[in-house]
Design a protein around this motif. Sequence first.
Motif, short mmCIF file in Angstrom:
data_model
loop_
_atom_site.label_atom_id
_atom_site.label_comp_id
_atom_site.label_asym_id
_atom_site.label_seq_id
_atom_site.Cartn_x
_atom_site.Cartn_y
_atom_site.Cartn_z
N PHE A 1 0.86 -1.19 0.00
CA PHE A 1 0.00 0.00 0.00
C PHE A 1 0.90 1.24 0.00
CE2 PHE A 1 -2.20 -3.49 2.06
CZ PHE A 1 -3.40 -3.53 1.33
N ARG A 2 0.93 1.92 -1.16
CA ARG A 2 1.87 3.01 -1.37
C ARG A 2 1.11 4.34 -1.44
NH1 ARG A 2 7.01 3.06 -3.05
NH2 ARG A 2 6.88 0.82 -3.46
N GLY B 1 5.17 8.52 -1.86
CA GLY B 1 5.76 7.24 -2.21
C GLY B 1 6.00 6.29 -1.06
N LYS B 2 5.69 6.68 0.18
CA LYS B 2 5.86 5.78 1.31
C LYS B 2 4.93 4.57 1.15
CE LYS B 2 7.55 8.41 5.27
NZ LYS B 2 7.21 8.83 6.66
N SER B 3 5.39 3.43 1.59
CA SER B 3 4.57 2.21 1.48
C SER B 3 4.31 1.63 2.86
CB SER B 3 5.26 1.17 0.60
OG SER B 3 6.53 0.82 1.14
N TYR B 4 3.18 0.93 2.96
CA TYR B 4 2.74 0.38 4.24
C TYR B 4 2.20 -1.03 4.02
CZ TYR B 4 3.13 5.18 5.88
OH TYR B 4 3.61 6.42 6.20
N PRO B 5 2.25 -1.87 5.06
CA PRO B 5 1.76 -3.24 4.91
C PRO B 5 0.23 -3.34 4.99
CG PRO B 5 2.64 -2.93 7.11
CD PRO B 5 2.94 -1.66 6.36
N ARG B 6 -0.42 -2.30 5.55
CA ARG B 6 -1.88 -2.37 5.71
C ARG B 6 -2.53 -1.11 5.14
NH1 ARG B 6 0.51 -3.95 10.39
NH2 ARG B 6 0.15 -6.11 11.08
N VAL C 1 -4.26 6.47 7.43
CA VAL C 1 -3.82 7.38 8.48
C VAL C 1 -2.70 8.28 7.97
CG1 VAL C 1 -2.72 7.53 10.75
CG2 VAL C 1 -4.52 5.84 10.32
N HIS C 2 -1.77 7.72 7.18
CA HIS C 2 -0.66 8.50 6.65
C HIS C 2 -1.14 9.58 5.67
CE1 HIS C 2 3.01 9.61 4.53
NE2 HIS C 2 2.41 9.24 3.40
N VAL C 3 -2.14 9.24 4.85
CA VAL C 3 -2.62 10.20 3.84
C VAL C 3 -3.18 11.44 4.51
CG1 VAL C 3 -4.41 10.55 2.07
CG2 VAL C 3 -3.03 8.45 2.07
#
Length: 553
Positions: free
Chosen positions: A493-494, A499-504, A510-512
């Motif tokens: 999940f990018r 460009g940061k990516s996450y496993p969930r 939350v990052h967005v």
Amino acid sequence: MEVNISKKGPVIEAGLCRCCGLVKRCRLLNVEYIWCGEKEVYADMFLDSFGLCLSHLDGEPAERAICATCVSRLRDACAFRRQVLQCEQKLLQAQLASDDALIKQELDIKIEADDDICDSLPEAMDHTDHYDDNIPLDVKVDTWKAEVKETKRRSKRNKASDTRAKKEMLVKIKKMKDELKQLENDDMDLMPPQMPPAVRPWKSNSAKAFHNTITLVVNSYVCPFVTTFSDYHCVYCKELYTDPDKLREHTLTHDPTTYQDTVTYKKSLLIDITRIDCRLCPKPIDDLEEFYSHITSFHDKMLYPNIKNEFLKFRLKLGNLSCLECGNIFTYFHALKKHMAEHFGTWICDICGAHFFEEGKLIIHQKSHQPQKTEDTYPCKDCGRVFKSKHGRYYHISRVHSEQPAYPCYKCDEVLFSHSLRYRHMIEVHGEQRTFPCEHCDKVYDTRKSLREHNRKNHLKVLKHECNVCEKKFYLPSALKDHMASHTGERNFRCEYCGKSYPRMRALRVHVQSHDSEKKYKCAICSASYTQSNNLKHHIRAKHQSVMLDQLE
């Protein structure tokens, strides 16, 4: 003009009645309706009862409307006509019996007279004082014989005339019997329930049960209702309530005499008997049998005896519900109603013995006993998209292709595409209060499904999906899928901004929020503000922990 189509027939919400001239909720004069399980066409009833052939029945719906009050009066007129025909039949039968006795008596008298004439002929011939002595004897005998023959001819003519009149009367009575029989077959149940048994010969126990239920609702404080799944609706206006106390309070604002026009004959009726007290007097009553005895003894109401299973009885309350027949406890009304079929369902599966209220549900159930076939699919004829159910295909066609919503709102002209959208519409637009609090914690949900999912996940711990690496369990398969990323190291999940990516996916959402220019989460102690709630919590713990401790002391 709004015309709604129901199982009973089309209804005009605000139409001008042809019979009383008032603007009311109307039906159409020349359309077939179902009432008490029988068919009725009001224009035909006018023709039969009054000989009136109504005009303009092929125009717009507004030109051929009749309100419920006038329909009730028309049914009374049909019942009165039938009563007159029955009395006329009894009168003709009595007159026929009287004429038969009179004819028989006259025939006996004439036969005795003929015998007397024949017996007295020799004596009369001996006494020739009445005849001229110059008349020969053979002439006298011929004269007597002619008189006897004339007497017999008159007797035969009278007998033939009486027989002809009798035949004509029998034909007339037979014709009237046929007409009465046809009326009874066509609209026996159009007679008002208030008529006594001598005038109202009900045809079935279900009709008697329906009459008893109407009498109960009209003369007591019981609360009739209808349901969709586990929601309660007012039987008169379809207003939704989740609290039975509010449902009972609201139902008292409606006129109970209109109940028989709002329910379907020969269908399972639902009655809340939490309060039964008599409406006609201040006597408090807690038991149905006591109410039946009271209403017949003190208020002269007519009830049919020995009628069972008139309706389904409930005592509605918030929380768990109990079956009044066996005492079993159920969390939701939908489950309790399904259970009631075990006591009163008349459609029984001959394979497993399951009971149902409706034949259609029995047919669906019996398919579960048939050998499993390949999964049926339902393709859309317009675009070829395949669906697993007819409902899914119908919803797709109505929303995408025909653009014709099929779920009308009960309070406005809005028509929605699905039951869930109408559910949400009633909450957001009309402010319907649908709250379902959790009994185990302080959580509150606006749908029963959300509450059920919460209970299964957090309190019942129904965790069916287990990780085969660490044996950790999850409620949803999607949660297990997200968890597996912690073992595989995948970060699928990018963020499209940095460009940061996450496993969930949840972590990405939350990052967005950090890219949002608006900082919604503001510190109540200082001027700091953040785009994410987690950052605000971290700020308070790091910067204001001492202040929080001082306030606690």
